[in-house]
Design a protein around this motif. Structure first.
Motif, mmCIF file in Angstrom:
data_model
loop_
_atom_site.group_PDB
_atom_site.id
_atom_site.type_symbol
_atom_site.label_atom_id
_atom_site.label_comp_id
_atom_site.label_asym_id
_atom_site.label_seq_id
_atom_site.Cartn_x
_atom_site.Cartn_y
_atom_site.Cartn_z
ATOM 1 N N GLN A 183 0.793 -1.217 0.000
ATOM 2 C CA GLN A 183 0.000 0.000 0.000
ATOM 3 C C GLN A 183 0.834 1.280 0.000
ATOM 4 O O GLN A 183 0.259 2.377 -0.069
ATOM 5 C CB GLN A 183 -0.994 -0.044 1.160
ATOM 6 N N GLY A 207 2.551 1.817 -2.553
ATOM 7 C CA GLY A 207 2.313 2.123 -3.961
ATOM 8 C C GLY A 207 3.541 2.118 -4.842
ATOM 9 O O GLY A 207 3.418 2.141 -6.071
ATOM 10 N N TRP A 223 -7.938 -2.956 -2.112
ATOM 11 C CA TRP A 223 -7.024 -1.852 -2.397
ATOM 12 C C TRP A 223 -6.450 -1.978 -3.803
ATOM 13 O O TRP A 223 -6.427 -1.009 -4.573
ATOM 14 C CB TRP A 223 -5.893 -1.823 -1.360
ATOM 15 N N CYS A 224 -6.006 -3.177 -4.155
ATOM 16 C CA CYS A 224 -5.369 -3.377 -5.460
ATOM 17 C C CYS A 224 -6.324 -3.131 -6.619
ATOM 18 O O CYS A 224 -5.921 -2.593 -7.660
ATOM 19 C CB CYS A 224 -4.823 -4.806 -5.559
ATOM 20 N N GLN A 277 -6.258 0.299 -8.137
ATOM 21 C CA GLN A 277 -5.010 0.896 -8.618
ATOM 22 C C GLN A 277 -4.966 0.944 -10.140
ATOM 23 O O GLN A 277 -5.239 -0.053 -10.815
ATOM 24 C CB GLN A 277 -3.807 0.118 -8.077
ATOM 25 N N CYS A 324 -3.783 -1.978 -12.827
ATOM 26 C CA CYS A 324 -3.794 -3.344 -12.267
ATOM 27 C C CYS A 324 -4.704 -4.212 -13.125
ATOM 28 O O CYS A 324 -5.925 -4.029 -13.151
ATOM 29 C CB CYS A 324 -4.275 -3.320 -10.817
#
Length: 327
Positions: free
Chosen positions: A129, A131, A161-162, A165, A168
Motif C-alpha cells: 500500500q 504504492g 485496495w489493489c 489501482q 492493475c
C-alpha cells in the motif's frame, strides 16, 4: 476448452489453466520429464494459461516452462510473480533495483522478450500500500519488459485496495468451496474495474479431491507437511487455512452432495467456474492424467442453482469459523 477474456489484456484464456508451484518441488518431488509431460498434456487438452513464480524451486518452475515453450513452440500465456525470491530476500526485494533484477531473471529463465503478466507475490500489506511497487511495474510495462501487471494477495482487504489501482490488470486470490468470501467482497468491484481474477487453490491443496484421510502423510518437502499450521508462510496457502483433520472431515461431508457420475474434485472446480467474475482457475497437476482431468471440467454443465444454495449454506454453517490466516 471454453475461453474467457482475460480483462486488461484481451487474451482469450482457456478457463482451466495450470498452477506450477508443484514444479518447484514444494508438493513433493516431480522430475523434469514428468513436469514437461504434464505441461504438454495440459496444452493438448486446451490449456493455454500457466501460472508460475520466480521463487518456485528458486527458478526451477520458470526454467521448465521456458524449456516447454522452446521444445513445443506452444502459444500460451505465462503469468509469473516476483517479490518472494530468496536473493536478496525481504525487505531488499522491495526496491526498484531488485524489482528490475528479478524481472530480468524471469525473462531469461522463461526465454521470452516480454512477460505476459507479472504479479506482486503476496508482499506485506504495508509495503503493497505504499504504492511504489506498482509504480515500478508501470515503468517496466512502459519499457516493454512486461505486458501487464497485477497482484497475488492473501486477504480481501488487500484485494479491495489493489482493484482500485490504475493499470492493475489482475488479482490472484484463494477461492474455493472452503473460501467463499470473495463472492460478496470482491467480485462486483473486479467486474466494474475490468480486473481479471485468477483463482488459486481451487481444490484447497487437494482436500477437495476427496481422497485424503486423517492418516494421510506428505513428504518432508511438501508444504502440506511443513506448513500445515503456518510454520513457514501464511497458513491460508495450505489447505485453505483449515486444520488438516477438520478439512478432511468437511470434504467427506461434501461427498453426498456430488452429482451422480461426478467426483468431488469436478464439483469443486465446476463450482469455481460457475462465477462469471472468475477469469481462470489454476489447479496444480503433478502428472499428465491430473492435467487432463482438470481440463475436462470445462466441458461440464453448470451446477444447479439449488446445489449452489446448499454449498453456500454449508460454507456458512460448517466451514467459515475454522478458517485461519488473513482472509
Amino acid at each position: 476448452m471454453k475461453t474467457r477474456i482475460f480483462d486488461g489484456t484481451g487474451f482469450a484464456a482457456g478457463e482451466v489453466g495450470v498452477g506450477t508451484w508443484q514444479l518447484g518441488g514444494d508438493w513433493g518431488e516431480v522430475s523434469d520429464e514428468t513436469a514437461l509431460a504434464t505441461l504438454r498434456a495440459a496444452h493438448e487438452a486446451g490449456t493455454n494459461f500457466l501460472d508460475t513464480a520466480d521463487v518456485y524451486g528458486a527458478g526451477r518452475s520458470e526454467r521448465l516452462i521456458g524449456r516447454f515453450l522452446r521444445e513445443t513452440g506452444a502459444k500460451v500465456f505465462v503469468a509469473t510473480k516476483l517479490g518472494r525470491f530468496g536473493d536478496p530476500g525481504w525487505p531488499q526485494n522491495f526496491t526498484r533495483a531488485i524489482v528490475r533484477r528479478h524481472t530480468e531473471a524471469s525473462l531469461q529463465r522463461l526465454g521470452v522478450e516480454a512477460l505476459d503478466l507479472t504479479q506482486l507475490h503476496c508482499v506485506p500489506p504495508e509495503v503493497l500500500q505504499r504504492g511504489e511497487l506498482f509504480g515500478w511495474l508501470r515503468e517496466l510495462q512502459a519499457e516493454g519488459k512486461i505486458r501487464a501487471f497485477g497482484a497475488s494477495v492473501e486477504s480481501m482487504d488487500e484485494a479491495a485496495w489493489c482493484v482500485q489501482q490504475d493499470g492493475c490488470a489482475s488479482l490472484q486470490i484463494i477461492f474455493n468451496l472452503f473460501r467463499q468470501k470473495p463472492i460478496a467482497s470482491l467480485f462486483a468491484a473486479a467486474r466494474a474495474r475490468r480486473v481479471a481474477l485468477i483463482v488459486r487453490l481451487p481444490l484447497a491443496s487437494g482436500l477437495l479431491a476427496g481422497k485424503f484421510t486423517g492418516a494421510t502423510r506428505f513428504p518432508a518437502t511438501d508444504h502440506r507437511n511443513y506448513n500445515r499450521d503456518g510454520q513457514a508462510f501464511n497458513v491460508g496457502e495450505t489447505f485453505a487455512g483449515l486444520p488438516f483433520a477438520k478439512g478432511v472431515e468437511l470434504a467427506d461431508a461434501l461427498k453426498p452432495l456430488v452429482p451422480a457420475g461426478s467426483t468431488l474434485a469436478e464439483l469443486a472446480l465446476r463450482w469455481c467456474l460457475d462465477f462469471d467474475a472468475v477469469s481462470v482457475i489454476i489447479p496444480g497437476a503433478k502428472n499428465p492424467e491430473q492435467a487432463r482431468a482438470n481440463a475436462r471440467v470445462s466441458a461440464l454443465p453448470p451446477l444447479p442453482p439449488a446445489l449452489h444454495r446448499r454449498l453456500a449454506e454449508f460454507y456458512q454453517r460448517e466451514v467459515h469459523a475454522h478458517i485461519r490466516g488473513p482472509y
